[in-house]
Design a protein around this motif. Structure first.
Motif, mmCIF file in Angstrom:
data_model
loop_
_atom_site.group_PDB
_atom_site.id
_atom_site.type_symbol
_atom_site.label_atom_id
_atom_site.label_comp_id
_atom_site.label_asym_id
_atom_site.label_seq_id
_atom_site.Cartn_x
_atom_site.Cartn_y
_atom_site.Cartn_z
ATOM 1 N N HIS A 777 0.810 -1.214 0.000
ATOM 2 C CA HIS A 777 0.000 0.000 0.000
ATOM 3 C C HIS A 777 0.841 1.261 0.000
ATOM 4 N N SER A 800 -6.187 4.347 -0.077
ATOM 5 C CA SER A 800 -6.841 3.045 -0.230
ATOM 6 C C SER A 800 -8.252 3.178 -0.776
ATOM 7 N N ASP A 801 -8.957 4.257 -0.368
ATOM 8 C CA ASP A 801 -10.311 4.415 -0.884
ATOM 9 C C ASP A 801 -10.295 4.669 -2.401
ATOM 10 N N ARG A 803 -8.056 3.366 -4.368
ATOM 11 C CA ARG A 803 -7.789 2.061 -4.964
ATOM 12 C C ARG A 803 -9.091 1.264 -5.101
ATOM 13 N N GLN A 804 -9.887 1.297 -4.044
ATOM 14 C CA GLN A 804 -11.156 0.567 -4.076
ATOM 15 C C GLN A 804 -12.075 1.143 -5.169
ATOM 16 N N TRP A 805 -12.045 2.469 -5.258
ATOM 17 C CA TRP A 805 -12.891 3.092 -6.291
ATOM 18 C C TRP A 805 -12.434 2.683 -7.690
ATOM 19 N N LEU A 807 -10.944 -0.093 -8.505
ATOM 20 C CA LEU A 807 -11.300 -1.484 -8.742
ATOM 21 C C LEU A 807 -12.782 -1.618 -9.078
ATOM 22 N N ALA A 808 -13.610 -0.983 -8.306
ATOM 23 C CA ALA A 808 -15.050 -1.105 -8.529
ATOM 24 C C ALA A 808 -15.457 -0.487 -9.868
ATOM 25 N N CYS A 837 -6.248 -5.433 -8.464
ATOM 26 C CA CYS A 837 -6.405 -6.371 -7.345
ATOM 27 C C CYS A 837 -5.104 -6.608 -6.587
ATOM 28 N N VAL A 840 -4.926 -4.094 -3.447
ATOM 29 C CA VAL A 840 -6.030 -3.968 -2.472
ATOM 30 C C VAL A 840 -6.022 -5.201 -1.580
ATOM 31 N N GLY A 843 -6.692 -9.211 -2.503
ATOM 32 C CA GLY A 843 -6.685 -8.974 -3.940
ATOM 33 C C GLY A 843 -6.665 -10.244 -4.772
ATOM 34 N N ARG A 846 -10.133 -11.714 -5.073
ATOM 35 C CA ARG A 846 -10.917 -10.825 -5.920
ATOM 36 C C ARG A 846 -10.526 -10.995 -7.402
#
Length: 863
Positions: A777, A800-801, A803-805, A807-808, A837, A840, A843, A846
């Protein structure tokens, strides 16, 4: 009557045959002449009328009409009978043949017009006249009739004539031992005619050539012992023997002996020297002149040389003629004799005359030999003037007969100082298809002495006929330079030449083999020349500059640049120069009072202005992408160029009230793009206050699209954030990227999605570049203040948020693309999601889930 178109040939022939019959009756019943009667006068009248009819028939002999020729034959028969009737004594026709046979031949010729019978009738007539003249003691007329008989010996009739003359000679042969009297003269005359008949008939009967030589030798032996053995008449006999020996290809010794006989009986004078025409005679005379202790004999050397040149030109054997001339010239050179300038000029003039004669007769190889003789060392007094001319003439002859290697060898012997020499070299190269050599010859020609612009005009036609475009271009450029050097008087002509050159270059660029990178600078250079010429003519208020020329120039520059945008690779700078040229020429065109500044011209002016600046920015971008070092002053010039272009377009928009709505929107889009260009260059120069100025200035433009500001955001958030991390942190980078992608994906247009996936892939690149194995990270962060400074390492976290955004967003957008059957685009989004992935939590699982989902969906939608 004979000249009449509608003459009654049948009646004419009938009357002529009647006249011949009456004349024949007079011959048979001719009264005996008395001293006091009038018969002598009547005889003369009959003779005169007969000769007139005979000559009239000869004048009409080539008429193709059979009826007309039959009349001519009847005229000859009547003429002969009238001459026969006018003779004092009946001619001894039996002395030349049977009388009945001769009369039958004449009648057949008159009635049927057969060629053979007509020829015999002619010989019979001349033979009768010769015999009558001889009996009357008129030797001159008899000799003349012998000459006329020999004239009839040509062609197939020659062999028949030999028989007649042999019969005549048999009559006078018993007079061989008679002293030098009139009878002896007649014998010589007949023998000479017999020799000539043998000579002329030798083409049909080769053995007659030896008979001719024997007859002539017998005749010459008899005249050599006569009193007047040096008379011109007998000299002609000796020359006839030379001709026979040449025909027989006799050995050189026999020819030399014949020539010596001529010299032995020659009286030295200016005329007789000129008559000494053969090499052996000249060599003999020259050797005698040089060996003589009296230098006065050298005065005639130039006469001998001129005679040799003249009479060698008459020789049917060209090779022998050249050998003969060279032998005499070599003798003079061996004797170290220097031919003065005036005789040299006379000889060279004669050589050129004979060379030109052969040239015009298309005997080009022979003509070249005549011209090359003029380069002999004997003519050294004029070599500095004449040699180059002789060699150029010879080279032209070799070009005509296809001997290009010999032509090149001849022209290489010429001094390289004369323009005419280079023109001939150009001609040789063009005929060989050697375009590079031809171009080099053009360049050398224009810088040589005695250069004349007319040579270029001839070279233009040569290049055009040879279909050598590169050569034609070089010739036209040389013509253009010559016109420019002539000054203002030729500037209008120069503009025409520029137009021709530009048209030719564009045509050459359309060829499949064309190397665009070589032609573009050439084209730009000539357009710049056109601008200078038009400006100069406009400054001097010269009316010669036509608006049609200016209109053609700016439109051609504009259209060519537009074409280059789609067809020329990596030629942004050249295209920009063409647009700038079109802009300058269009401004001059619009300033003319005769031109209305219509909206269409203003639209072209706005477009050309923008395209010129945009092309230079694209070129700058390409060099940056190739990691080229860009000087700071060049970047400064680029941003100033952008500023100037924006101001020009805004000024044009202020006065362009007639522009349509679409044209106004197009111009505003140009301003938007220029604003983005300005921000881009200002970022590279780190001119942050300038960026604020550009943004504020752009905000003041009415109807400015939001996309302009988005583009500026793209530059700041992606381009410069990735290039200069000291300015923008990774955290801010991630926030800006999320905002931009959200806006783009909300539009749901294909182009917007393409831009969005590009930004996401850049974010993946940042994650991959700056992750740490100990902490996935956390990424290492590189910053630099310049190429010459050391790099410092800092640590920053990609949120990190975010990164999640990422990915989604990547996964969901991929699902949407699959539902829309956009398989290629969906693949990019799923690949990006799989790559994210790695950065995160959880990963790996996922990534497996994403792969299974992608595979299942792909199978479903690919069925």
């Amino acid at each position: 009557m004979l000249g009449s178109v509608n003459a009654d040939w049948s009646a004419a022939r009938k009357h002529l045959l009647r006249l011949a019959s009456l004349a024949e009756g007079i011959s048979k019943h001719r009264p005996r002449a008395k001293k006091d009667d009038q018969w002598a006068q009547r005889a003369d009248d009959l003779d005169s009328e007969g000769v007139m009819l005979w000559n009239a028939s000869a004048a009409q002999k080539d008429v193709a009409d059979d009826a007309h020729r039959a009349v001519c034959a009847a005229m000859r028969l009547a003429g002969f009978r009238l001459v026969e009737a006018g003779m004092e004594n009946k001619p001894g026709i039996e002395s030349v043949g049977d009388a009945a046979l001769a009369a039958g031949v004449l009648s057949s010729a008159a009635k049927n017009g057969h060629a053979q019978a007509r020829a015999r009738a002619i010989v019979l007539y001349y033979s009768s006249r010769m015999e009558a003249a001889f009996r009357e003691g008129n030797d001159g007329v008899a000799d003349f009739m012998l000459e006329k008989i020999s004239d009839q010996c040509a062609g197939n009739g020659a062999r028949d004539a030999v028989k007649w003359i042999q019969r005549a000679f048999s009559i006078v042969e018993p007079l061989e031992d008679v002293p030098d009297t009139g009878d002896s003269q007649l014998r010589r005359s007949i023998l000479r005619t017999l020799a000539r008949a043998y000579f002329l008939s030798s083409s049909q009967d080769p053995e007659n050539l030896a008979r001719a030589e024997a007859a002539l030798q017998e005749l010459i032996d008899s005249v050599d012992s006569s009193v007047d053995h040096t008379s011109p008449e007998y000299q002609q006999l000796r020359w006839m023997r030379v001709a026979i020996l040449k025909r027989r290809k006799a050995p050189r010794a026999a020819l030399l002996e014949a020539f010596r006989s001529i010299i032995d009986h020659m009286q030295y004078s200016e005329n007789t020297i000129t008559d000494a025409l053969v090499t052996a005679i000249h060599l003999h005379c020259l050797e005698q002149a040089f060996s003589s202790k009296n230098s006065a004999s050298l005065v005639y050397l130039d006469r001998l040389l001129l005679s040799l040149i003249y009479h060698c030109s008459k020789d049917a054997d060209h090779r022998q003629a050249m050998q003969d001339i060279t032998a005499v010239l070599d003798l003079l050179e061996l004797k170290e004799y220097e031919l003065p300038r005036i005789p040299t000029t006379a000889c060279l003039t004669l050589l050129w005359q004979f060379g030109d004669r052969h040239y015009h007769a298309k005997r080009w190889a022979d003509a070249a030999d005549w011209f090359l003789v003029g380069t002999h060392g004997v003519f050294g007094s004029m070599s500095h003037i004449s040699n180059a001319k002789c060699l150029r003439k010879a080279a032209l002859c070799y070009v005509q007969c296809g001997e290009h290697s010999q032509a090149s060898a001849a022209i290489r012997r010429c001094p390289p100082t004369d323009a005419a020499t280079h023109y001939v070299a150009l001609l040789i190269a063009a005929h060989q298809g050697l375009e590079d050599e031809a171009v080099a010859a053009v360049h050398a020609m224009v810088h040589a002495t005695n250069f004349n612009k007319k040579m270029l005009l001839l070279a233009t036609r040569l290049a055009n006929d040879s279909n050598m475009k590169t050569l034609l271009l070089s010739v036209l450029e040389a013509l253009l330079d010559a016109s420019i050097q002539e000054g203002v008087e030729a500037e209008a002509e120069a503009i025409t030449l520029v137009r021709c050159i530009i048209r030719l270059i564009i045509r050459m660029m359309s060829e499949p083999w064309a190397h665009i990178a070589e032609f573009v600078p050439m084209l730009v250079r000539h357009f710049h020349t056109a601008v200078s010429l038009v400006t100069a003519l406009a400054t001097t208020n010269n009316s010669a500059v036509g608006m049609k020329d200016v209109s053609w120039l700016w439109r051609t520059a504009y259209n060519t640049a537009v074409q280059g945008c789609s067809e020329w690779e990596n030629q942004e700078d050249g295209i920009s120069d063409l647009f700038d040229t079109a802009k300058e020429l269009l401004k001059m065109y619009m300033r003319s009072p005769a031109v209305d500044s219509e909206a269409e011209l203003q639209k072209f002016l706005i477009t050309a202005s923008f395209a010129g600046t945009a092309g230079r920015i694209f070129s700058l971008r390409r060099r940056i992408s190739n990691h080229a070092a860009i000087p700071e002053n060049e970047l400064q010039m680029a941003i100033e160029d952008i500023t100037t272009c924006r101001s020009s377009i805004r000024d044009l928009l202020v006065g362009a009230n007639e522009l349509e709505e679409d044209d106004l929107k197009c111009a505003q889009s140009f301003l938007s793009i220029l604003s983005v260009f300005g921000v881009e260059i200002a970022c590279r120069l780190k001119m942050w206050p300038r960026i604020i100025e550009i943004i504020e200035d752009t905000n003041r433009i009415r109807n400015m699209e939001l996309g302009t500001f988005e583009a500026m955001t793209d530059i700041l958030a992606i381009l410069h954030a990735s290039l200069d991390r000291a300015v923008l942190s990774i955290e801010k980078f991630s926030r800006w990227l999320r905002a931009i992608c959200t806006i783009l994906l909300s539009r749901s247009a294909p182009a917007d999605r393409t831009r969005a996936i590009g930004y996401v892939e850049q974010a993946v690149g940042v994650l991959q570049e700056h992750h740490a194995e100990s902490d996935p990270h956390v990424a290492p962060y590189l910053t630099s203040s310049g190429m010459s400074h050391s790099l410092t390492l800092t640590w920053q976290r990609y949120p990190s948020d975010e990164r999640q955004w990422l990915l989604a967003t990547a996964y969901n957008t991929g699902i949407e693309c699959l539902h829309a059957s956009l398989l290629d685009e969906a693949k990019r989004w799923f690949e990006a999601a799989t790559a994210i992935c790695r950065f995160v939590p959880d990963g790996e699982s996922r990534s497996d889930k994403i792969s299974r989902t992608y595979t299942q969906l792909l199978e479903r939608y690919s069925r």
